[in-house]
Design a protein around this motif. Sequence first.
Motif, mmCIF file in Angstrom:
data_model
loop_
_atom_site.group_PDB
_atom_site.id
_atom_site.type_symbol
_atom_site.label_atom_id
_atom_site.label_comp_id
_atom_site.label_asym_id
_atom_site.label_seq_id
_atom_site.Cartn_x
_atom_site.Cartn_y
_atom_site.Cartn_z
ATOM 1 N N GLY A 10 0.764 -1.169 -0.178
ATOM 2 C CA GLY A 10 0.107 0.028 0.127
ATOM 3 C C GLY A 10 0.802 1.249 0.086
ATOM 4 O O GLY A 10 1.771 1.527 -0.689
ATOM 5 N N ARG A 11 0.480 2.129 0.855
ATOM 6 C CA ARG A 11 1.024 3.454 1.009
ATOM 7 C C ARG A 11 2.381 3.579 1.122
ATOM 8 O O ARG A 11 3.297 4.246 0.276
ATOM 9 C CB ARG A 11 0.349 4.139 2.401
ATOM 10 C CG ARG A 11 0.927 5.278 2.945
ATOM 11 C CD ARG A 11 0.352 5.468 4.134
ATOM 12 N NE ARG A 11 0.471 4.713 5.314
ATOM 13 C CZ ARG A 11 0.322 4.606 6.420
ATOM 14 N NH1 ARG A 11 -0.477 5.692 6.782
ATOM 15 N NH2 ARG A 11 0.452 3.739 7.209
ATOM 16 N N GLY A 12 3.408 2.462 1.676
ATOM 17 C CA GLY A 12 4.620 2.455 1.573
ATOM 18 C C GLY A 12 5.388 3.706 2.261
ATOM 19 O O GLY A 12 6.625 4.017 2.018
ATOM 20 N N SER A 13 4.838 3.908 3.367
ATOM 21 C CA SER A 13 5.376 5.028 4.062
ATOM 22 C C SER A 13 6.731 4.464 4.997
ATOM 23 O O SER A 13 7.887 5.156 5.040
ATOM 24 C CB SER A 13 4.599 6.041 5.117
ATOM 25 O OG SER A 13 4.414 4.964 6.378
ATOM 26 N N ASN A 14 6.879 3.414 5.418
ATOM 27 C CA ASN A 14 7.868 2.844 6.054
ATOM 28 C C ASN A 14 9.054 2.507 4.863
ATOM 29 O O ASN A 14 10.288 2.530 5.285
ATOM 30 C CB ASN A 14 7.558 1.473 6.821
ATOM 31 C CG ASN A 14 7.247 1.697 8.123
ATOM 32 O OD1 ASN A 14 7.814 2.071 8.974
ATOM 33 N ND2 ASN A 14 5.796 1.376 8.438
ATOM 34 N N GLN A 173 7.000 6.672 15.148
ATOM 35 C CA GLN A 173 8.065 5.862 15.663
ATOM 36 C C GLN A 173 8.607 4.719 14.582
ATOM 37 O O GLN A 173 9.547 4.329 14.709
ATOM 38 C CB GLN A 173 7.558 5.299 16.996
ATOM 39 C CG GLN A 173 7.200 6.232 17.943
ATOM 40 C CD GLN A 173 8.571 7.351 18.132
ATOM 41 O OE1 GLN A 173 9.686 6.946 18.518
ATOM 42 N NE2 GLN A 173 7.955 8.505 18.182
ATOM 43 N N GLU A 174 7.582 4.082 14.092
ATOM 44 C CA GLU A 174 8.002 3.044 12.989
ATOM 45 C C GLU A 174 8.925 3.681 11.986
ATOM 46 O O GLU A 174 9.955 2.667 11.733
ATOM 47 C CB GLU A 174 6.682 2.604 12.282
ATOM 48 C CG GLU A 174 5.741 2.039 12.875
ATOM 49 C CD GLU A 174 4.614 1.558 12.063
ATOM 50 O OE1 GLU A 174 4.574 0.970 10.976
ATOM 51 O OE2 GLU A 174 3.181 1.521 12.657
ATOM 52 N N HIS A 175 8.794 5.082 11.509
ATOM 53 C CA HIS A 175 9.824 5.359 10.693
ATOM 54 C C HIS A 175 11.170 5.676 11.204
ATOM 55 O O HIS A 175 12.212 5.813 10.660
ATOM 56 C CB HIS A 175 9.194 6.705 10.007
ATOM 57 C CG HIS A 175 8.039 6.327 9.323
ATOM 58 N ND1 HIS A 175 7.207 7.593 8.917
ATOM 59 C CD2 HIS A 175 7.461 5.372 8.837
ATOM 60 C CE1 HIS A 175 6.081 7.171 8.360
ATOM 61 N NE2 HIS A 175 6.197 5.915 8.272
HETATM 62 C C1 GRF Z 1 2.275 -0.095 9.111
HETATM 63 O O1 GRF Z 1 1.580 0.326 10.222
HETATM 64 C C2 GRF Z 1 3.002 -1.208 9.581
HETATM 65 O O2 GRF Z 1 3.656 -1.464 10.853
HETATM 66 C C3 GRF Z 1 2.024 -2.428 9.217
HETATM 67 O O3 GRF Z 1 1.460 -1.721 8.052
HETATM 68 C C4 GRF Z 1 1.446 -0.453 7.876
HETATM 69 C C5 GRF Z 1 2.174 -0.192 6.680
HETATM 70 O O4 GRF Z 1 2.180 1.448 6.351
HETATM 71 N N1 GRF Z 1 2.706 -3.376 9.082
HETATM 72 P P1 GRF Z 1 3.105 1.681 5.226
HETATM 73 O O5 GRF Z 1 2.739 1.212 3.965
HETATM 74 O O6 GRF Z 1 4.658 1.540 5.454
HETATM 75 O O7 GRF Z 1 3.009 3.173 5.121
#
Ligand code: GRF
Length: 220
Positions: A10-14, A173-175
Amino acid sequence: MKRIVILISGRGSNMEALIAARDAGNLPVNIVAVISNRVDAEGLETAAKSGITTHFINHKAFAGREAFDSRLAQCIDEFAPDLVVLAGFMRILSDSFVRHYEGRLINIHPSLLPSFPGLHTHQRALEEGVRIHGCTVHFVTPALDHGPVIIQAAVPVLDSDDEASLSARVLRQEHLVYPQAVRWFVEDKLTIENGRVRIAAELAEPAVLVSPVLTSSGIR
Ligand code: GRF
């Protein structure tokens, strides 16, 4: 330089956070491909704009999970990655796929595992009334959202939170933690001993997060 393949849906923000860390010189990796199982994944365009090779493999075009996973593995292996990074890849992976990448497949999950595996983690955290929530980067094992934990970040849950505000706080925080985990991996700092991750890096003493916050006297 170590090679990584990123899987998205999807979005791919990570994924973007990993690209940004690389571009800032903080993540010495060669991002050799981004693969999505959805053609409309926004992240595919972001990756292509950064000059990264992208692939779309439609899971719906395969008879079953094993058939899709084996095509996916074939595509991944053409890029000979040292590490496969799941970044919002919304597919349950077969045991044989997971075993094939044992020790070189990592995932980010939006909760403090082992709490809240699966979907809708932020909503479930709100419903349970937990005061602290967060995210986890872990090695992937055949058990869903389970596996040796590399790094976690905790955030407070506020009384005013809804799903959107809480997920945004966790996502920030994930980022931060995902590029850190990948960096440790590519620098060979991570080992797994008896199902636990050891990190061969100089680590600062962690701060304590208490939520809701206490006054300095402790009890009020
Ligand atoms: C994130 O919340 C990640 O932890 C989960 O899916 C989401 C993906 O977001 N596994 P993104 O595509 O990286 O924006």
